[in-house]
Motif scaffolding. Sequence first.
Motif, mmCIF file in Angstrom:
data_model
loop_
_atom_site.group_PDB
_atom_site.id
_atom_site.type_symbol
_atom_site.label_atom_id
_atom_site.label_comp_id
_atom_site.label_asym_id
_atom_site.label_seq_id
_atom_site.Cartn_x
_atom_site.Cartn_y
_atom_site.Cartn_z
ATOM 1 N N SER A 104 0.973 -1.109 0.029
ATOM 2 C CA SER A 104 0.013 -0.026 0.220
ATOM 3 C C SER A 104 0.994 1.076 -0.094
ATOM 4 C CB SER A 104 -0.875 -0.014 0.996
ATOM 5 O OG SER A 104 -1.584 1.053 1.110
ATOM 6 N N SER A 105 1.887 1.163 0.773
ATOM 7 C CA SER A 105 2.748 2.332 0.985
ATOM 8 C C SER A 105 3.559 2.644 -0.436
ATOM 9 C CB SER A 105 3.609 2.272 1.869
ATOM 10 O OG SER A 105 4.540 1.475 1.834
ATOM 11 N N GLU A 106 3.841 1.517 -1.234
ATOM 12 C CA GLU A 106 4.614 1.740 -2.330
ATOM 13 C C GLU A 106 3.586 2.342 -3.653
ATOM 14 O OE1 GLU A 106 5.508 -2.245 -3.545
ATOM 15 O OE2 GLU A 106 7.102 -2.380 -2.107
ATOM 16 N N ARG A 107 2.392 1.926 -3.174
ATOM 17 C CA ARG A 107 1.508 2.368 -4.450
ATOM 18 C C ARG A 107 0.961 3.844 -4.166
ATOM 19 N NH1 ARG A 107 -3.121 -1.152 -3.745
ATOM 20 N NH2 ARG A 107 -1.685 -2.871 -2.886
ATOM 21 N N THR A 108 1.056 4.413 -2.912
ATOM 22 C CA THR A 108 0.529 5.684 -2.563
ATOM 23 C C THR A 108 1.545 6.665 -2.187
ATOM 24 O OG1 THR A 108 0.178 5.047 -0.281
ATOM 25 C CG2 THR A 108 -1.728 4.774 -1.797
ATOM 26 N N GLY A 109 2.880 6.266 -2.267
ATOM 27 C CA GLY A 109 4.124 7.280 -1.709
ATOM 28 C C GLY A 109 3.967 8.598 -2.698
ATOM 29 N N ILE A 110 4.930 9.226 -2.394
ATOM 30 C CA ILE A 110 5.138 10.607 -3.064
ATOM 31 C C ILE A 110 5.590 10.104 -4.727
ATOM 32 C CG2 ILE A 110 7.392 11.027 -2.474
ATOM 33 C CD1 ILE A 110 6.450 13.936 -2.310
ATOM 34 N N GLY A 111 6.450 8.882 -4.459
ATOM 35 C CA GLY A 111 6.854 8.346 -5.805
ATOM 36 C C GLY A 111 5.700 7.408 -6.510
ATOM 37 N N SER A 112 4.256 7.543 -6.449
ATOM 38 C CA SER A 112 3.419 6.877 -6.979
ATOM 39 C C SER A 112 3.882 6.454 -8.308
ATOM 40 C CB SER A 112 2.150 7.238 -6.790
ATOM 41 O OG SER A 112 1.283 6.568 -7.305
ATOM 42 N N PHE B 253 5.034 7.956 -13.975
ATOM 43 C CA PHE B 253 4.883 7.722 -15.277
ATOM 44 C C PHE B 253 4.230 8.935 -15.985
ATOM 45 C CE2 PHE B 253 2.099 5.869 -18.658
ATOM 46 C CZ PHE B 253 3.051 5.261 -19.358
ATOM 47 N N ALA B 254 3.030 9.645 -15.428
ATOM 48 C CA ALA B 254 2.584 10.813 -15.889
ATOM 49 C C ALA B 254 3.644 12.034 -15.960
ATOM 50 C CB ALA B 254 1.307 11.184 -15.199
ATOM 51 N N ALA B 255 4.415 12.193 -14.991
ATOM 52 C CA ALA B 255 5.367 13.462 -15.134
ATOM 53 C C ALA B 255 6.232 13.143 -16.223
ATOM 54 C CB ALA B 255 6.117 13.497 -13.762
ATOM 55 N N VAL B 256 6.893 11.896 -16.239
ATOM 56 C CA VAL B 256 7.729 11.573 -17.338
ATOM 57 C C VAL B 256 7.074 11.882 -18.758
ATOM 58 C CG1 VAL B 256 9.090 9.735 -18.478
ATOM 59 C CG2 VAL B 256 8.989 10.033 -16.083
ATOM 60 N N LEU B 257 5.919 11.404 -19.070
ATOM 61 C CA LEU B 257 5.146 11.630 -20.265
ATOM 62 C C LEU B 257 4.902 12.959 -20.592
ATOM 63 C CD1 LEU B 257 2.865 8.642 -20.497
ATOM 64 C CD2 LEU B 257 4.934 8.941 -21.748
ATOM 65 N N MET B 258 4.617 13.799 -19.569
ATOM 66 C CA MET B 258 4.190 15.281 -19.573
ATOM 67 C C MET B 258 5.484 15.792 -19.866
ATOM 68 S SD MET B 258 1.655 15.950 -16.568
ATOM 69 C CE MET B 258 1.561 17.838 -17.101
ATOM 70 N N LEU C 251 5.142 17.664 -10.707
ATOM 71 C CA LEU C 251 4.415 16.588 -10.419
ATOM 72 C C LEU C 251 5.922 15.744 -9.856
ATOM 73 C CD1 LEU C 251 2.250 15.319 -13.180
ATOM 74 C CD2 LEU C 251 1.702 15.565 -10.787
ATOM 75 N N PHE C 252 6.931 15.695 -10.374
ATOM 76 C CA PHE C 252 8.081 15.114 -9.715
ATOM 77 C C PHE C 252 8.419 15.599 -8.287
ATOM 78 C CE2 PHE C 252 9.824 14.315 -14.062
ATOM 79 C CZ PHE C 252 9.733 12.683 -13.896
ATOM 80 N N GLN C 253 8.029 17.088 -8.104
ATOM 81 C CA GLN C 253 8.245 17.651 -6.694
ATOM 82 C C GLN C 253 7.049 17.117 -5.701
ATOM 83 O OE1 GLN C 253 10.973 19.258 -5.896
ATOM 84 N NE2 GLN C 253 11.461 18.832 -8.220
ATOM 85 N N TRP D 93 -1.384 20.666 -6.521
ATOM 86 C CA TRP D 93 -1.950 21.623 -7.679
ATOM 87 C C TRP D 93 -1.641 20.908 -8.969
ATOM 88 C CZ3 TRP D 93 1.409 23.615 -10.945
ATOM 89 C CH2 TRP D 93 2.710 23.979 -10.297
ATOM 90 N N ALA D 94 -0.482 20.313 -9.015
ATOM 91 C CA ALA D 94 0.046 19.964 -10.481
ATOM 92 C C ALA D 94 -0.680 19.004 -10.997
ATOM 93 C CB ALA D 94 1.458 19.576 -10.332
ATOM 94 N N ARG D 95 -1.436 18.215 -10.326
ATOM 95 C CA ARG D 95 -2.173 16.970 -10.779
ATOM 96 C C ARG D 95 -3.314 17.669 -11.735
ATOM 97 N NH1 ARG D 95 -3.319 12.209 -6.878
ATOM 98 N NH2 ARG D 95 -4.378 11.291 -8.635
ATOM 99 N N VAL D 96 -4.027 18.774 -11.120
ATOM 100 C CA VAL D 96 -5.169 19.274 -11.718
ATOM 101 C C VAL D 96 -4.637 20.124 -12.950
ATOM 102 C CG1 VAL D 96 -6.894 21.026 -11.396
ATOM 103 C CG2 VAL D 96 -6.322 19.494 -9.449
#
Length: 144
Positions: free
Chosen positions: A16-24, A29-34, A88-90, A94-97
Amino acid sequence: MTSHGSGASSGAAARSSERTGIGSGWLVFAAVLMVFGGLMMIFDGIAAIAEDDVFVTTRNYAYAFDLTSWGWIHLIVGVVVTLAGAALFQGATWARVVGVAVAGLAMLANFLWLPYAPFWAIVLIAINAVVIWALCTAPRPSER
């Protein structure tokens, strides 16, 4: 038997912590693609501003701007997408919205760019669609 029960719960907590950490995974993946998609839009914009002869123009296109105008649009949107991806990397919430909004805007800009660079526009539309999906399905900060 007690150790087995605590091991199972600690394993589930670790997953659960692996999936929800700051490095989710989905957020990274979204940050790299962006960042990638934004840089590609920046390069498209620079190419359209610098050399109008690189792109073939279509006659009677409903959204026919000057190629230099399209270049500036792509350059500005590309910079905003890249900066939102870097945020998003940071771990900025707000970066998600903002990411969903600018990825949608980038999809629209690339759709209107189809007559000038059809293959690349379709690739960037697909990348932005995956970014929107990844940002919308990533765990919320309250789930961390």
